[in-house]
Design a protein around this motif. Structure first.
Motif, PDB file in Angstrom:
ATOM      1  N   ILE A  23      52.030  46.549  41.098  1.00  0.00           N
ATOM      2  CA  ILE A  23      52.877  45.796  40.159  1.00  0.00           C
ATOM      3  C   ILE A  23      52.092  45.453  38.893  1.00  0.00           C
ATOM      4  CG2 ILE A  23      54.072  43.607  39.807  1.00  0.00           C
ATOM      5  CD1 ILE A  23      54.872  43.748  42.780  1.00  0.00           C
ATOM      6  N   ILE A  24      50.842  45.011  39.052  1.00  0.00           N
ATOM      7  CA  ILE A  24      50.016  44.678  37.886  1.00  0.00           C
ATOM      8  C   ILE A  24      49.773  45.919  37.030  1.00  0.00           C
ATOM      9  CG2 ILE A  24      47.747  43.841  37.155  1.00  0.00           C
ATOM     10  CD1 ILE A  24      47.729  42.174  39.782  1.00  0.00           C
ATOM     11  N   ALA A  25      49.483  47.048  37.688  1.00  0.00           N
ATOM     12  CA  ALA A  25      49.246  48.288  36.940  1.00  0.00           C
ATOM     13  C   ALA A  25      50.489  48.719  36.174  1.00  0.00           C
ATOM     14  CB  ALA A  25      48.795  49.392  37.888  1.00  0.00           C
ATOM     15  N   LEU A  26      51.654  48.622  36.803  1.00  0.00           N
ATOM     16  CA  LEU A  26      52.904  48.979  36.124  1.00  0.00           C
ATOM     17  C   LEU A  26      53.163  48.074  34.927  1.00  0.00           C
ATOM     18  CD1 LEU A  26      55.228  49.703  39.189  1.00  0.00           C
ATOM     19  CD2 LEU A  26      54.345  51.365  37.545  1.00  0.00           C
ATOM     20  N   ALA A  27      52.900  46.754  35.092  1.00  0.00           N
ATOM     21  CA  ALA A  27      53.066  45.832  33.965  1.00  0.00           C
ATOM     22  C   ALA A  27      52.125  46.203  32.824  1.00  0.00           C
ATOM     23  CB  ALA A  27      52.813  44.398  34.426  1.00  0.00           C
ATOM     24  N   ALA A  35      48.743  53.631  27.699  1.00  0.00           N
ATOM     25  CA  ALA A  35      47.281  53.693  27.737  1.00  0.00           C
ATOM     26  C   ALA A  35      46.799  54.047  29.144  1.00  0.00           C
ATOM     27  CB  ALA A  35      46.697  52.355  27.286  1.00  0.00           C
ATOM     28  N   ALA A  36      45.565  54.521  29.221  1.00  0.00           N
ATOM     29  CA  ALA A  36      45.031  54.971  30.513  1.00  0.00           C
ATOM     30  C   ALA A  36      44.446  53.838  31.344  1.00  0.00           C
ATOM     31  CB  ALA A  36      43.958  56.038  30.277  1.00  0.00           C
ATOM     32  N   TRP A  37      44.095  52.705  30.713  1.00  0.00           N
ATOM     33  CA  TRP A  37      43.345  51.671  31.451  1.00  0.00           C
ATOM     34  C   TRP A  37      44.096  51.111  32.666  1.00  0.00           C
ATOM     35  CZ3 TRP A  37      45.349  46.919  32.247  1.00  0.00           C
ATOM     36  CH2 TRP A  37      46.296  46.424  31.341  1.00  0.00           C
ATOM     37  N   ALA A  87      39.999  41.160  36.972  1.00  0.00           N
ATOM     38  CA  ALA A  87      39.791  42.184  35.946  1.00  0.00           C
ATOM     39  C   ALA A  87      41.119  42.701  35.414  1.00  0.00           C
ATOM     40  CB  ALA A  87      38.964  43.334  36.523  1.00  0.00           C
ATOM     41  N   GLY A  88      42.101  42.841  36.296  1.00  0.00           N
ATOM     42  CA  GLY A  88      43.423  43.249  35.832  1.00  0.00           C
ATOM     43  C   GLY A  88      44.027  42.236  34.878  1.00  0.00           C
ATOM     44  N   ALA A  89      43.849  40.941  35.178  1.00  0.00           N
ATOM     45  CA  ALA A  89      44.354  39.904  34.285  1.00  0.00           C
ATOM     46  C   ALA A  89      43.632  39.923  32.936  1.00  0.00           C
ATOM     47  CB  ALA A  89      44.197  38.531  34.941  1.00  0.00           C
ATOM     48  N   VAL A  90      42.311  40.143  32.968  1.00  0.00           N
ATOM     49  CA  VAL A  90      41.537  40.222  31.717  1.00  0.00           C
ATOM     50  C   VAL A  90      42.040  41.376  30.847  1.00  0.00           C
ATOM     51  CG1 VAL A  90      39.254  40.695  30.750  1.00  0.00           C
ATOM     52  CG2 VAL A  90      39.491  39.113  32.677  1.00  0.00           C
ATOM     53  N   LEU A  91      42.301  42.512  31.461  1.00  0.00           N
ATOM     54  CA  LEU A  91      42.804  43.658  30.699  1.00  0.00           C
ATOM     55  C   LEU A  91      44.195  43.382  30.139  1.00  0.00           C
ATOM     56  CD1 LEU A  91      41.567  46.528  33.040  1.00  0.00           C
ATOM     57  CD2 LEU A  91      40.724  46.002  30.749  1.00  0.00           C
ATOM     58  N   LEU A  92      45.045  42.694  30.928  1.00  0.00           N
ATOM     59  CA  LEU A  92      46.362  42.321  30.405  1.00  0.00           C
ATOM     60  C   LEU A  92      46.226  41.409  29.191  1.00  0.00           C
ATOM     61  CD1 LEU A  92      48.402  41.633  33.655  1.00  0.00           C
ATOM     62  CD2 LEU A  92      48.866  43.395  31.974  1.00  0.00           C
ATOM     63  N   TRP A  93      45.289  40.472  29.252  1.00  0.00           N
ATOM     64  CA  TRP A  93      45.070  39.544  28.137  1.00  0.00           C
ATOM     65  C   TRP A  93      44.572  40.285  26.886  1.00  0.00           C
ATOM     66  CZ3 TRP A  93      45.507  34.116  27.732  1.00  0.00           C
ATOM     67  CH2 TRP A  93      44.944  33.563  26.583  1.00  0.00           C
ATOM     68  N   LEU A  94      43.603  41.162  27.081  1.00  0.00           N
ATOM     69  CA  LEU A  94      42.956  41.808  25.934  1.00  0.00           C
ATOM     70  C   LEU A  94      43.765  42.965  25.372  1.00  0.00           C
ATOM     71  CD1 LEU A  94      39.276  41.876  27.236  1.00  0.00           C
ATOM     72  CD2 LEU A  94      40.293  40.252  25.622  1.00  0.00           C
ATOM     73  N   ALA A  95      44.477  43.691  26.240  1.00  0.00           N
ATOM     74  CA  ALA A  95      45.145  44.908  25.773  1.00  0.00           C
ATOM     75  C   ALA A  95      46.664  44.839  25.848  1.00  0.00           C
ATOM     76  CB  ALA A  95      44.659  46.115  26.586  1.00  0.00           C
TER      77      ALA A  95
END
Length: 423
Positions: A23-27, A35-37, A87-95
């Motif tokens: 679910i996090i990856a899909l969001a 993006a690939a991240w 780490a998933g939350a950090v990537l959501l915040w930054l990207a």
């Protein structure tokens, strides 16, 4: 339980964790325009969840009191697992842009709360599981404040403040969780042979969850209450959008906490819960009520004064139950708003004292509304037996509070009219 059986039991819990990862990856994929991240993170997070299988404790083993060396391995596994989610939350915040930031806050706060509320876990294991979420929750708004545009600094300052308040609540929850877990472990060991001890453990667990509800909902009440108050003030469209981000993120966090505490949060249904009616606010403003409020938390005092003051309601606030009883004795009040967990004298003791004094003096019954974050399954019957009329849970929704206040005043007026007719 052997290491192999532990891994097998943990394997049964794996689908739920992998579903969360997906679910996090899909969001992330939706918010980052292909993006690939998100998928790189997805692969890494899945790998982490699989690799920690032999070392992380299954849910049924938590209360068995693992040996020191196993506790260390469990703590490392919890830290790696939590880091992958953080780490998933950090990537959501930054990207993920502005849309990704509320999701990141919800993920980090929900992760920290879910770990802090686990019963029967050691201090080391709790902090190992919470640390990645807590560190990210504190640092992300500060980094954005320092490196982002000046226009975003007010909202980042508010986000950092809310995060700090939540982290304080999580730290308190962890301390109380460990203390309660130690008591609970001892009670559970004896309860295997005695039903009476098992009941004592259940009661202690209820008290623990009630305290956790209080610790987590109290700072959230300040955030959402003041957001409601600010919504009434004249704001620019940009400020309204930013305020909506705060409100929506707070409501999302409220939902996470409600889900974690379910089924321990159904008291409003048992104690005359009210569906919010927007016209109740205008109705209260027309009644010119004198309201006495008992609340020990300064932030919650300010929330009550602000929200009721904006509706034109005269409210007098005291800091504990004993002061509430004294203020009630000295003046006439149309309504009393009562917090439950207070120093000197709690809300239930104060309510019993007021009801006893009313009976002894033949004084008109003052409506009393509990405004509380209490979530114990025993609380509903205790509230009713003490003489409380209804409950408005924290965090406060002002429309719900106004509806409950209007209904309580109307019911009291009807009861007084029927009593006068009989006389």
């Amino acid at each position: 339980m052997s290491w192999l059986r532990s891994a097998a039991a943990r394997l049964r819990e794996l689908p739920a964790r992998l579903s969360s990862v997906l679910i996090i990856a899909l969001a992330g994929a939706l918010l980052s325009s292909g993006a690939a991240w998100p998928w790189i993170w997805f692969a890494a997070a899945v790998a982490v969840q699989v690799l920690v299988l032999p070392f992380a404790p299954p849910a049924q083993e938590i209360l068995e009191g693992p040996a020191l060396e196993r506790d260390l391995s469990f703590s490392l596994a919890a830290a790696f697992s939590a880091t992958s989610f953080a780490a998933g939350a950090v990537l959501l915040w930054l990207a993920g842009g502005w849309a990704g930031r509320p999701l990141a806050i919800m993920l980090l706060a929900g992760g920290a709360a879910s770990v802090a509320l686990k019963p029967g876990v050691s201090m080391r294991l709790l902090w190992a599981g919470c640390a990645p979420f807590v560190v990210s929750l504190l640092t992300l708004p500060l980094i954005s404040w320092a490196m982002g545009p000046a226009a975003e600094r007010p909202i980042m300052s508010m986000t950092a403040l809310v995060s700090a308040l939540f982290v304080v609540a999580v730290g308190s929850a962890i301390r109380r969780s460990v203390a309660s877990a130690r008591r609970l472990q001892g009670a559970l060991q004896e309860a295997r042979s005695e039903r009476q001890r098992a009941e004592a453990a259940r009661v202690e667990k209820d008290d623990f969850l009630g305290q956790m509800s209080h610790e987590l909902r109290t700072p959230l009440n300040g955030v959402l209450g003041m957001a409601q108050a600010m919504r009434i003030d004249p704001l620019t469209p940009e400020q309204l959008d930013r305020l909506d981000v705060i409100r929506d993120s707070g409501e999302a966090l409220r939902t996470v906490i409600d889900d974690l505490l379910d089924p321990y949060s159904s008291l409003d249904a048992e104690l005359g819960g009210f569906t919010p009616e927007p016209e109740a606010v205008a109705e209260l403003a027309d009644q010119r009520l004198r309201v006495l409020a008992a609340e020990d938390n300064p932030t919650n005092q300010l929330v009550l004064k602000t929200l009721l003051g904006q509706a034109g309601i005269d409210v007098h606030v005291v800091g504990d139950g004993e002061a509430a009883v004294e203020a009630w004795r000295g003046a006439h009040w149309d309504l009393l708003l009562m917090d439950i967990r207070m120093p000197v004298m709690d809300g239930l003791q104060a309510t019993r004292a007021i009801r006893a004094a009313e009976t002894a003096a033949g004084r008109r019954r003052t409506p009393i509304i509990a405004v509380s974050a209490e979530a114990s399954t025993r609380a509903a019957s205790e509230f009713l037996s003490a003489g409380i009329d209804c409950l408005v849970p924290k965090p406060i929704q002002f429309a719900q509070l106004a509806t409950a206040m209007a209904a309580a005043v109307e019911a009291a007026a009807g009861a007084e009219g029927r009593g006068a007719a009989r006389r």
